[in-house]
Scaffold this active site. Structure first.
Site, PDB file in Angstrom:
ATOM      1  N   ARG A   9       0.814  -1.220   0.000  1.00 36.42           N
ATOM      2  CA  ARG A   9       0.000   0.000   0.000  1.00 36.42           C
ATOM      3  C   ARG A   9       0.846   1.267   0.000  1.00 36.42           C
ATOM      4  O   ARG A   9       0.323   2.362  -0.182  1.00 36.42           O
ATOM      5  CB  ARG A   9      -0.930   0.017   1.210  1.00 36.42           C
ATOM      6  CG  ARG A   9      -2.005  -1.037   1.131  1.00 36.42           C
ATOM      7  CD  ARG A   9      -2.993  -0.854   2.263  1.00 36.42           C
ATOM      8  NE  ARG A   9      -3.577  -2.135   2.575  1.00 36.42           N
ATOM      9  CZ  ARG A   9      -3.813  -2.577   3.778  1.00 36.42           C
ATOM     10  NH1 ARG A   9      -3.542  -1.822   4.820  1.00 36.42           N
ATOM     11  NH2 ARG A   9      -4.341  -3.761   3.963  1.00 36.42           N
ATOM     12  N   CYS A  10       2.137   1.119   0.215  1.00 34.77           N
ATOM     13  CA  CYS A  10       3.045   2.262   0.335  1.00 34.77           C
ATOM     14  C   CYS A  10       3.758   2.513  -0.990  1.00 34.77           C
ATOM     15  O   CYS A  10       4.402   1.617  -1.540  1.00 34.77           O
ATOM     16  CB  CYS A  10       4.070   1.976   1.433  1.00 34.77           C
ATOM     17  SG  CYS A  10       5.377   3.193   1.551  1.00 34.77           S
TER      18      CYS A  10
END
Length: 113
Positions: A9-10
């Site tokens: 998600r980063c």
């Protein structure tokens, strides 16, 4: 073998993964939110990074702000907080042998691969 402690998600973590893929070298992806680190593993990573535990904490995370900010925590307490709340761990972390780096900015990864 090279390891990347990764959170998909980063965006910085995804960039780090891309750098490793483009390097053509073998590496292992550790999704540390799914396979959480224990205290010993996290302590070893911190030693390889050559930093204090507090320097690995994502201080803008809501969990940190709500539960830990402005408290005088020992290194052991900071490590426990990260083990119990892996979202607090800065990412990506890349380890190659006895060298490690936090991939912020992602280009720092190039220094150890």
């Amino acid at each position: 073998m090279i390891k990347i402690y990764h959170n998909n998600r980063c965006s910085k973590s995804r960039c780090g993964l891309e750098i490793l893929e483009e390097s053509g070298k073998e590496f292992e992806v550790v999704k540390y939110l799914d396979n959480t680190l224990n205290k010993e593993e996290l302590t070893d990573i911190i030693k390889l990074l050559g930093i204090s535990p507090i320097d690995l904490v994502r201080k803008n995370e809501a969990i940190w702000k709500t539960n830990f900010k402005n408290k005088n925590l020992s290194d052991a307490q900071v490590i426990t907080a990260m083990v119990e709340n892996p979202k607090l761990i800065e990412r990506p972390i890349i380890i190659n042998g006895n060298k490690a780096v936090i991939g912020r900015p992602p280009e720092l990864i190039l220094n150890i691969i």
